[in-house]
Design a protein around this motif. Structure first.
Motif, PDB file in Angstrom:
ATOM      1  N   TYR A 123      -9.724   7.603   4.418  1.00  0.00           N
ATOM      2  CA  TYR A 123     -11.177   7.478   4.125  1.00  0.00           C
ATOM      3  C   TYR A 123     -11.865   8.631   3.612  1.00  0.00           C
ATOM      4  O   TYR A 123     -11.280   9.598   3.563  1.00  0.00           O
ATOM      5  N   GLU A 148      -3.810   4.389  12.423  1.00  0.00           N
ATOM      6  CA  GLU A 148      -2.809   3.554  11.534  1.00  0.00           C
ATOM      7  C   GLU A 148      -2.071   2.614  12.671  1.00  0.00           C
ATOM      8  O   GLU A 148      -2.068   1.514  12.562  1.00  0.00           O
ATOM      9  N   GLN A 206      -0.249  -5.185  -3.532  1.00  0.00           N
ATOM     10  CA  GLN A 206      -0.502  -3.847  -2.871  1.00  0.00           C
ATOM     11  C   GLN A 206      -2.129  -3.450  -3.030  1.00  0.00           C
ATOM     12  O   GLN A 206      -2.675  -2.946  -2.168  1.00  0.00           O
ATOM     13  N   LEU A 207      -2.633  -3.922  -4.149  1.00  0.00           N
ATOM     14  CA  LEU A 207      -4.260  -3.903  -4.365  1.00  0.00           C
ATOM     15  C   LEU A 207      -4.831  -4.193  -3.027  1.00  0.00           C
ATOM     16  O   LEU A 207      -5.900  -3.550  -2.501  1.00  0.00           O
ATOM     17  N   SER A 245      -3.958  -5.209  -0.055  1.00  0.00           N
ATOM     18  CA  SER A 245      -3.473  -4.350   1.066  1.00  0.00           C
ATOM     19  C   SER A 245      -4.222  -2.950   1.326  1.00  0.00           C
ATOM     20  O   SER A 245      -4.892  -2.625   2.389  1.00  0.00           O
ATOM     21  N   MET A 246      -4.651  -2.261  -0.060  1.00  0.00           N
ATOM     22  CA  MET A 246      -5.300  -1.025   0.129  1.00  0.00           C
ATOM     23  C   MET A 246      -6.824  -1.384   0.133  1.00  0.00           C
ATOM     24  O   MET A 246      -7.516  -0.696   1.023  1.00  0.00           O
ATOM     25  N   GLU A 247      -7.288  -2.479  -0.223  1.00  0.00           N
ATOM     26  CA  GLU A 247      -8.673  -2.811  -0.034  1.00  0.00           C
ATOM     27  C   GLU A 247      -8.685  -3.123   1.501  1.00  0.00           C
ATOM     28  O   GLU A 247      -9.903  -2.629   1.977  1.00  0.00           O
ATOM     29  N   GLU A 280      -7.182  -2.072   3.908  1.00  0.00           N
ATOM     30  CA  GLU A 280      -7.245  -0.722   4.674  1.00  0.00           C
ATOM     31  C   GLU A 280      -8.514   0.202   4.458  1.00  0.00           C
ATOM     32  O   GLU A 280      -9.007   0.608   5.370  1.00  0.00           O
ATOM     33  N   ALA A 281      -9.052   0.053   3.146  1.00  0.00           N
ATOM     34  CA  ALA A 281     -10.275   0.734   2.984  1.00  0.00           C
ATOM     35  C   ALA A 281     -11.541   0.066   4.211  1.00  0.00           C
ATOM     36  O   ALA A 281     -12.257   0.755   4.302  1.00  0.00           O
ATOM     37  N   GLN A 294     -11.074   1.158   7.393  1.00  0.00           N
ATOM     38  CA  GLN A 294     -11.650   2.601   7.736  1.00  0.00           C
ATOM     39  C   GLN A 294     -13.112   2.483   7.657  1.00  0.00           C
ATOM     40  O   GLN A 294     -13.569   3.309   8.333  1.00  0.00           O
TER      41      GLN A 294
END
Length: 92
Positions: free
Chosen positions: A2, A16, A71-72, A74-76, A78-79, A82
């Motif tokens: 973050y 996590e 994957q992108l 998943s990252m979004e 997670e963001a 956060q």
């Protein structure tokens, strides 16, 4: 990870664990709508339609694209977690 200003910080072990719990236990209850199921089926059908006429080399490219897109996403997610966690910490 973050952001605090311009610095990016990795999630702590506790964050996590919370993220994994929210993703596995809470998120599914927000996705049971008919619209979600319809879009899920549509993406599966479209993926098959893209793959069927393609030679193996192009099929591998589609598969790599789908993996990168997942994957992108998943990252979004997670963001977004956060950001929500950071916002919750700011509440009185």
């Amino acid at each position: 990870m973050y952001k605090t200003g311009a610095m990016v910080i990795a999630m702590s072990d506790a964050m996590e664990i919370l993220y994994a719990y929210a993703k596995e236990e809470l998120l599914p209850s927000y996705l049971p709508s008919p619209e979600y199921r319809e879009v899920s089926r549509l993406t599966a059908r479209l993926s098959l339609r893209l793959r069927d006429p393609l030679p193996d080399d192009d099929w591998n490219t589609v598969e790599k694209y789908e993996d990168a897109a997942a994957q992108l996403h998943s990252m979004e997610l997670e963001a977004a977690f956060q950001a929500a966690f950071s916002l919750a910490r700011e509440l009185p």
